[in-house]
Design an enzyme around this catalytic site. Structure first.
Site, PDB file in Angstrom:
ATOM      1  N   ALA A  29       8.105  46.980  62.566  1.00 31.25           N
ATOM      2  CA  ALA A  29       7.923  47.027  61.112  1.00 31.25           C
ATOM      3  C   ALA A  29       8.567  48.314  60.620  1.00 31.25           C
ATOM      4  O   ALA A  29       8.694  49.287  61.377  1.00 31.25           O
ATOM      5  CB  ALA A  29       6.441  47.013  60.779  1.00 31.25           C
ATOM      6  N   GLY A  37       6.378  45.270  65.706  1.00 36.03           N
ATOM      7  CA  GLY A  37       6.366  44.012  64.954  1.00 36.03           C
ATOM      8  C   GLY A  37       7.523  43.099  65.324  1.00 36.03           C
ATOM      9  O   GLY A  37       7.432  41.879  65.154  1.00 36.03           O
ATOM     10  N   GLU A  83       6.265  41.330  68.257  1.00 31.41           N
ATOM     11  CA  GLU A  83       5.218  40.406  67.779  1.00 31.41           C
ATOM     12  C   GLU A  83       5.838  39.169  67.121  1.00 31.41           C
ATOM     13  O   GLU A  83       5.297  38.073  67.210  1.00 31.41           O
ATOM     14  CB  GLU A  83       4.268  41.141  66.816  1.00 31.41           C
ATOM     15  CG  GLU A  83       3.377  42.136  67.565  1.00 31.41           C
ATOM     16  CD  GLU A  83       2.533  42.992  66.634  1.00 31.41           C
ATOM     17  OE1 GLU A  83       3.128  43.653  65.757  1.00 31.41           O
ATOM     18  OE2 GLU A  83       1.306  42.989  66.770  1.00 31.41           O
ATOM     19  N   GLU A 133       3.655  51.234  69.142  1.00 33.81           N
ATOM     20  CA  GLU A 133       2.835  51.668  68.005  1.00 33.81           C
ATOM     21  C   GLU A 133       1.903  52.816  68.334  1.00 33.81           C
ATOM     22  O   GLU A 133       1.611  53.657  67.482  1.00 33.81           O
ATOM     23  CB  GLU A 133       1.997  50.491  67.470  1.00 33.81           C
ATOM     24  CG  GLU A 133       2.780  49.433  66.722  1.00 33.81           C
ATOM     25  CD  GLU A 133       3.271  48.297  67.594  1.00 33.81           C
ATOM     26  OE1 GLU A 133       3.491  48.505  68.801  1.00 33.81           O
ATOM     27  OE2 GLU A 133       3.457  47.188  67.051  1.00 33.81           O
TER      28      GLU A 133
END
Ligand code: DAK
Length: 254
Positions: A64, A107, A110, A130
């Site tokens: 992200a 992300g 993910e 993260e």
């Protein structure tokens, strides 16, 4: 429809969605997530498209966009939703493949985890870094990664934040295939899947996905209803007739 952060191309029966913010290693910002959701809505109703590949320009995605998240308070973090987009991709009624080159981090990994099939090449680095940002995976990673590779390996990746290479990812069961060229291999695999009967494929995907969230008895019941409904399709008769007549089936999706 025109997109800024992604592109959609069609290769015969395959839709290829490419993440396109190479200057930020395809970090997933708000707009990209909205466009991804939109493109999957578009592809769902496109009857010519039988399978979809998600890939990235140069890299898959380095997570992200950290710039978006820096000043979040807990309420804003809660509202920062990838959930609808990722749920749409996971429940997409046709096979979705991830073709992974370069970084698939945070992300980005993910996103690959909501796909049905992951293919990487030797440039791939897959990880959930993260923890090094003072957070942990929050877009389904703590659920989907352990389901795929087991809690011990998942904790190793999530607690350490250390990326793994494609060979390790293959050994962990995180990817299905390691190829010289991830996208070329994904196209070949997608073509193979596009030749299968779409209704049976869609129902098999639904059964597998839903079984994770049901108790065993309900999952078996769900499977038996879905399985029986294959017998309402022309493709079931065609598949079985072709076997008996010793020829290749011609599936029509009906
Ligand atoms: N966000 C923003 N920019 C990024 C980025 C990212 N994740 N990753 C890379 N970039 C940008 C860099 O800032 C740099 O920009 P400029 O300085 O050129 O403007 C450019 O991409 C090239 O990156 P580097 O110069 O750093 O390239 P290197 O080859 O040296 O290093 C790297 C590559 C991938 C090792 C490094 O860029 C890196 O460590 N990137 C961050 C990786 C990371 O920590 N990813 C996880 C992000 S957190 C949730 C939804 C989603 C999430 C959580 C919850 N909810 C809805 C609940 C997800 C969170 C995350 O993914």
């Amino acid at each position: 429809m025109a997109y800024d952060c992604i592109s959609l191309t069609r290769h015969e029966m395959i839709g290829i969605v490419t993440l396109q913010r190479p200057q930020a290693l395809n970090a997933l910002n708000h707009q990209m997530i909205e466009e991804l959701e939109q493109v999957f809505m578009e592809l769902e109703t496109d009857e010519k498209v039988k399978a979809v590949i998600i890939t990235g320009e140069k890299h898959f995605a380095a997570g992200a966009d950290i710039n978006d998240m820096l000043d979040f308070n807990p309420e804003q973090a809660r509202a920062f939703s990838f959930r609808h987009c990722f749920a749409r991709i996971e429940a997409f009624p046709k096979p979705v493949l991830a073709a992974i080159s370069g970084f698939a981090l945070g992300g980005g990994l993910e996103l690959a985890l909501v796909c049905d099939w992951r293919i990487a090449d030797n440039t791939a680095r897959l990880g959930l870094p993260e923890i090094n940002l003072g957070i942990f995976p929050g877009a389904g990673g703590t659920l989907r990664l352990p389901r795929l590779i087991g809690a011990a390996r998942a904790k190793e990746m999530i607690f350490s934040g250390k990326p793994i290479n494609a060979q390790q990812a293959l050994e962990y069961g995180l990817i299905n295939q390691l190829a010289d060229d991830a996208l070329a291999e994904a196209i070949q695999t997608a073509e193979m899947l596009a030749s299968k009967p779409p209704v049976a494929l869609k129902l098999a995907k639904q059964c597998i996905n839903q079984a994770f969230d049901m108790d065993g008895v309900k999952a078996i019941e769900f499977e038996s209803v879905a399985w029986a409904s294959c017998f309402a399709t022309r493709d079931q008769r065609e598949g079985m007739k072709a076997f008996i007549e010793k020829r290749k089936p011609e599936f029509t999706g009906t």
